[in-house]
Enzyme design. Structure first.
Site, PDB file in Angstrom:
ATOM      1  N   ARG A   1      81.032 -30.245  47.828  1.00  0.00           N
ATOM      2  CA  ARG A   1      79.718 -29.567  47.789  1.00  0.00           C
ATOM      3  C   ARG A   1      79.149 -29.439  49.210  1.00  0.00           C
ATOM      4  O   ARG A   1      78.598 -28.399  49.591  1.00  0.00           O
ATOM      5  CB  ARG A   1      78.754 -30.357  46.905  1.00  0.00           C
ATOM      6  CG  ARG A   1      79.088 -30.190  45.433  1.00  0.00           C
ATOM      7  CD  ARG A   1      78.172 -30.958  44.518  1.00  0.00           C
ATOM      8  NE  ARG A   1      78.452 -30.604  43.123  1.00  0.00           N
ATOM      9  CZ  ARG A   1      78.274 -31.412  42.086  1.00  0.00           C
ATOM     10  NH1 ARG A   1      77.786 -32.630  42.268  1.00  0.00           N
ATOM     11  NH2 ARG A   1      78.564 -31.015  40.868  1.00  0.00           N
TER      12      ARG A   1
ATOM     13  N   GLY B   1      88.507 -38.742  27.402  1.00  0.00           N
ATOM     14  CA  GLY B   1      87.328 -37.876  27.379  1.00  0.00           C
ATOM     15  C   GLY B   1      87.810 -36.444  27.590  1.00  0.00           C
ATOM     16  O   GLY B   1      88.202 -36.077  28.698  1.00  0.00           O
ATOM     17  N   ALA B   2      87.835 -35.663  26.503  1.00  0.00           N
ATOM     18  CA  ALA B   2      88.327 -34.285  26.600  1.00  0.00           C
ATOM     19  C   ALA B   2      87.159 -33.308  26.683  1.00  0.00           C
ATOM     20  O   ALA B   2      87.259 -32.154  26.271  1.00  0.00           O
ATOM     21  CB  ALA B   2      89.212 -33.966  25.399  1.00  0.00           C
TER      22      ALA B   2
ATOM     23  N   HIS C   1      77.277 -42.662  44.942  1.00  0.00           N
ATOM     24  CA  HIS C   1      77.309 -41.326  44.329  1.00  0.00           C
ATOM     25  C   HIS C   1      76.011 -41.107  43.543  1.00  0.00           C
ATOM     26  O   HIS C   1      75.996 -41.033  42.327  1.00  0.00           O
ATOM     27  CB  HIS C   1      78.537 -41.225  43.416  1.00  0.00           C
ATOM     28  CG  HIS C   1      78.652 -39.934  42.678  1.00  0.00           C
ATOM     29  ND1 HIS C   1      78.774 -38.714  43.305  1.00  0.00           N
ATOM     30  CD2 HIS C   1      78.676 -39.659  41.345  1.00  0.00           C
ATOM     31  CE1 HIS C   1      78.857 -37.764  42.399  1.00  0.00           C
ATOM     32  NE2 HIS C   1      78.795 -38.300  41.192  1.00  0.00           N
TER      33      HIS C   1
ATOM     34  N   GLY D   1      86.812 -33.689  31.669  1.00  0.00           N
ATOM     35  CA  GLY D   1      88.181 -34.099  31.325  1.00  0.00           C
ATOM     36  C   GLY D   1      89.087 -32.911  31.076  1.00  0.00           C
ATOM     37  O   GLY D   1      90.211 -32.839  31.603  1.00  0.00           O
TER      38      GLY D   1
ATOM     39  N   ASN E   1      79.567 -41.682  34.846  1.00  0.00           N
ATOM     40  CA  ASN E   1      78.400 -42.101  35.646  1.00  0.00           C
ATOM     41  C   ASN E   1      77.608 -43.228  34.998  1.00  0.00           C
ATOM     42  O   ASN E   1      77.672 -43.380  33.771  1.00  0.00           O
ATOM     43  CB  ASN E   1      77.476 -40.902  35.833  1.00  0.00           C
ATOM     44  CG  ASN E   1      77.854 -40.081  37.053  1.00  0.00           C
ATOM     45  OD1 ASN E   1      78.179 -40.648  38.097  1.00  0.00           O
ATOM     46  ND2 ASN E   1      77.810 -38.771  36.926  1.00  0.00           N
TER      47      ASN E   1
ATOM     48  N   VAL F   1      85.408 -41.716  36.480  1.00  0.00           N
ATOM     49  CA  VAL F   1      84.546 -40.556  36.738  1.00  0.00           C
ATOM     50  C   VAL F   1      83.171 -40.749  36.092  1.00  0.00           C
ATOM     51  O   VAL F   1      82.150 -40.290  36.620  1.00  0.00           O
ATOM     52  CB  VAL F   1      85.217 -39.258  36.204  1.00  0.00           C
ATOM     53  CG1 VAL F   1      84.357 -38.038  36.489  1.00  0.00           C
ATOM     54  CG2 VAL F   1      86.599 -39.075  36.815  1.00  0.00           C
TER      55      VAL F   1
ATOM     56  N   ASP G   1      90.332 -38.346  23.081  1.00  0.00           N
ATOM     57  CA  ASP G   1      88.888 -38.324  22.811  1.00  0.00           C
ATOM     58  C   ASP G   1      88.637 -39.015  21.473  1.00  0.00           C
ATOM     59  O   ASP G   1      89.534 -39.118  20.643  1.00  0.00           O
ATOM     60  CB  ASP G   1      88.377 -36.874  22.776  1.00  0.00           C
ATOM     61  CG  ASP G   1      86.892 -36.775  23.101  1.00  0.00           C
ATOM     62  OD1 ASP G   1      86.549 -36.358  24.229  1.00  0.00           O
ATOM     63  OD2 ASP G   1      86.055 -37.135  22.226  1.00  0.00           O
TER      64      ASP G   1
ATOM     65  N   ASN H   1      77.259 -45.770  28.787  1.00  0.00           N
ATOM     66  CA  ASN H   1      78.562 -45.568  29.416  1.00  0.00           C
ATOM     67  C   ASN H   1      79.265 -46.871  29.769  1.00  0.00           C
ATOM     68  O   ASN H   1      80.496 -46.927  29.793  1.00  0.00           O
ATOM     69  CB  ASN H   1      78.416 -44.661  30.642  1.00  0.00           C
ATOM     70  CG  ASN H   1      78.182 -43.210  30.223  1.00  0.00           C
ATOM     71  OD1 ASN H   1      78.235 -42.892  29.037  1.00  0.00           O
ATOM     72  ND2 ASN H   1      77.915 -42.342  31.175  1.00  0.00           N
TER      73      ASN H   1
HETATM   74  P1  NAI Z   1      81.129 -34.379  27.949  1.00  0.00           P
HETATM   75  O1  NAI Z   1      80.076 -34.827  27.007  1.00  0.00           O
HETATM   76  O2  NAI Z   1      81.462 -32.929  28.008  1.00  0.00           O
HETATM   77  O3  NAI Z   1      82.494 -35.162  27.620  1.00  0.00           O
HETATM   78  C1  NAI Z   1      82.541 -36.535  27.397  1.00  0.00           C
HETATM   79  C2  NAI Z   1      83.592 -36.767  26.336  1.00  0.00           C
HETATM   80  O4  NAI Z   1      83.781 -38.187  26.196  1.00  0.00           O
HETATM   81  C3  NAI Z   1      83.168 -36.239  24.943  1.00  0.00           C
HETATM   82  O5  NAI Z   1      84.123 -35.311  24.479  1.00  0.00           O
HETATM   83  C4  NAI Z   1      83.113 -37.501  24.090  1.00  0.00           C
HETATM   84  O6  NAI Z   1      83.528 -37.289  22.743  1.00  0.00           O
HETATM   85  C5  NAI Z   1      84.080 -38.404  24.834  1.00  0.00           C
HETATM   86  N1  NAI Z   1      83.911 -39.824  24.524  1.00  0.00           N
HETATM   87  C6  NAI Z   1      82.761 -40.521  24.370  1.00  0.00           C
HETATM   88  N2  NAI Z   1      83.042 -41.813  24.077  1.00  0.00           N
HETATM   89  C7  NAI Z   1      84.391 -41.925  24.081  1.00  0.00           C
HETATM   90  C8  NAI Z   1      85.270 -43.005  23.869  1.00  0.00           C
HETATM   91  N3  NAI Z   1      84.832 -44.235  23.602  1.00  0.00           N
HETATM   92  N4  NAI Z   1      86.603 -42.773  23.940  1.00  0.00           N
HETATM   93  C9  NAI Z   1      87.071 -41.527  24.200  1.00  0.00           C
HETATM   94  N5  NAI Z   1      86.274 -40.467  24.415  1.00  0.00           N
HETATM   95  C10 NAI Z   1      84.947 -40.663  24.358  1.00  0.00           C
HETATM   96  O7  NAI Z   1      80.735 -34.924  29.376  1.00  0.00           O
HETATM   97  P2  NAI Z   1      81.282 -34.438  30.810  1.00  0.00           P
HETATM   98  O8  NAI Z   1      80.415 -33.374  31.326  1.00  0.00           O
HETATM   99  O9  NAI Z   1      82.733 -34.209  30.711  1.00  0.00           O
HETATM  100  O10 NAI Z   1      80.993 -35.742  31.694  1.00  0.00           O
HETATM  101  C11 NAI Z   1      81.699 -36.934  31.468  1.00  0.00           C
HETATM  102  C12 NAI Z   1      81.179 -38.062  32.353  1.00  0.00           C
HETATM  103  O11 NAI Z   1      81.520 -37.772  33.705  1.00  0.00           O
HETATM  104  C13 NAI Z   1      79.667 -38.242  32.310  1.00  0.00           C
HETATM  105  O12 NAI Z   1      79.359 -39.630  32.376  1.00  0.00           O
HETATM  106  C14 NAI Z   1      79.196 -37.554  33.575  1.00  0.00           C
HETATM  107  O13 NAI Z   1      77.970 -38.027  34.032  1.00  0.00           O
HETATM  108  C15 NAI Z   1      80.335 -37.895  34.502  1.00  0.00           C
HETATM  109  N6  NAI Z   1      80.476 -37.025  35.666  1.00  0.00           N
HETATM  110  C16 NAI Z   1      80.837 -37.638  36.832  1.00  0.00           C
HETATM  111  C17 NAI Z   1      81.042 -36.909  37.966  1.00  0.00           C
HETATM  112  C18 NAI Z   1      81.476 -37.606  39.224  1.00  0.00           C
HETATM  113  O14 NAI Z   1      81.476 -36.986  40.287  1.00  0.00           O
HETATM  114  N7  NAI Z   1      81.836 -38.874  39.189  1.00  0.00           N
HETATM  115  C19 NAI Z   1      80.844 -35.445  37.979  1.00  0.00           C
HETATM  116  C20 NAI Z   1      80.507 -34.897  36.687  1.00  0.00           C
HETATM  117  C21 NAI Z   1      80.328 -35.667  35.576  1.00  0.00           C
END
Ligand code: NAI
Length: 308
Positions: free
Chosen positions: A151, A7-8, A175, A12, A120, A118, A32, A95
């Protein structure tokens, strides 16, 4: 030391950036599914090297897991993030499929890796990754507590008007906006309980702000945050790769600890080269114990959604 980040996207790529400029790993691979996306992010980060002075090799690939071979740590950030008004829990259906497939793919090329989850809803995704891969529980770590604790420390620092790095505080439990437990009683400023400086009313406000910390940012940004999440993952990865044995609240599989079984939930852990080296048993008071039990119930019922 090699780290793969699946996930870039926002989290990521930020994580790859922090790992590189802090020299936490010698090699970072971004993967990605979006054609060319990880390659682009990796090239952009690489072009920071001369001005920020790092030597980490950063590369990007589109869905080619062979390039991730031999990773010491794999971070899974793939999936969809929250939009304003959404809870983390609403992401489960999409997810779950992504996290399961990704976890299975990375293990084909890095059978000894430690996986940091990471995506959710993170506690449920960590549990899913554990069950889908059958890895020993020390090698699947959910990242949430590191972010929530940072935070919490930020809001405490604002309330105290003192540097966040002088404040020690932890968030345990699930979380989620309603399931996390900021441990106000145990928070301290340079070793002095913060209750010496802040009223109960202010402390409750700090705890409430912490719990909706992610939602506040989602409201402001239109999508979920990335700087603090990316830095929190890098902090955790640093403790693993460099065997720092930091105590970090992580979502891990519990077998009797804190009175719970068969869920992944945030508890204080010693994090080192084997992943979870130890779950630390801190003495909660009755009120904290009750909050933890309630949080565990919520996480458990979220996991039930995986069965449907
Ligand atoms: P984003 O949409 O910017 O990035 C997600 C990336 O995953 C996209 O580039 C997408 O193309 C890629 N992707 C989707 N399916 C894929 C697959 N099968 N294989 C490879 N890549 C794939 O989202 P963001 O903001 O980076 O968030 C990512 C995740 O992390 C979300 O589920 C978000 O809710 C979660 N998150 C968790 C946090 C935590 O504290 N645990 C904090 C912030 C976000």
């Amino acid at each position: 030391m090699k780290v793969t980040i699946v996930g870039a996207g926002n989290v990521g790529a930020t994580c790859a950036d922090v790992i590189s400029y802090r020299g936490i790993a010698s090699e970072v691979v971004l993967l990605d599914i979006k054609e060319g996306f990880a390659e682009g992010k990796a090239l952009d980060i690489t072009q920071c090297a001369t001005n920020t002075g790092f030597n980490t090799r950063v590369s990007g690939v589109t869905n080619d897991y062979s390039k991730t071979a031999g990773s010491d740590v794999v971070v899974i950030t793939s999936g969809i993030p929250r939009k304003p008004g959404m809870t983390r829990e609403e992401l489960i259906g999409i997810n779950a499929g992504i996290v399961k497939t990704v976890a299975e793919n990375v293990l084909k090329y890095s059978p000894n890796t430690i996986i940091v989850v990471v995506s959710n809803p993170m506690d449920t995704m960590t549990y899913l990754a554990l069950k889908a891969t059958g890895l020993p529980k020390n090698r699947i770590i959910g990242m949430g507590g590191a972010l929530d604790s940072s935070r919490f420390r930020t809001y405490l620092s604002l309330a105290l008007d003192k540097p966040a790095n002088d404040i020690s505080a932890m968030v345990i439990g699930g979380h989620g906006d309603t399931t996390m437990i900021p441990l106000t009683r145990l928070a301290s400023y340079n070793g002095i309980p913060v209750s010496q400086f802040l009223s109960e009313e202010v402390l409750q406000k700090v705890a409430a702000d912490t719990m909706v910390g992610g939602a506040t940012l989602t409201g402001l940004l239109g999508t979920s945050a990335w700087y603090a999440p990316g830095a929190s993952v890098a902090y955790l990865v640093d403790s693993i790769l460099n065997d720092q044995k930091k105590m970090i609240a992580c979502s891990v599989f519990v077998e009797g600890e804190y009175g719970q079984n068969d869920i992944c939930i945030g508890v204080p852990c010693i994090i080192g080269k084997n992943g979870v080296e130890e779950i630390v048993d801190i003495k909660l008071n009755d009120q904290e114990k009750a909050l933890f039990a309630k949080s565990a119930d919520a996480v458990r019922s979220m996991n039930d959604a995986l069965k449907t």
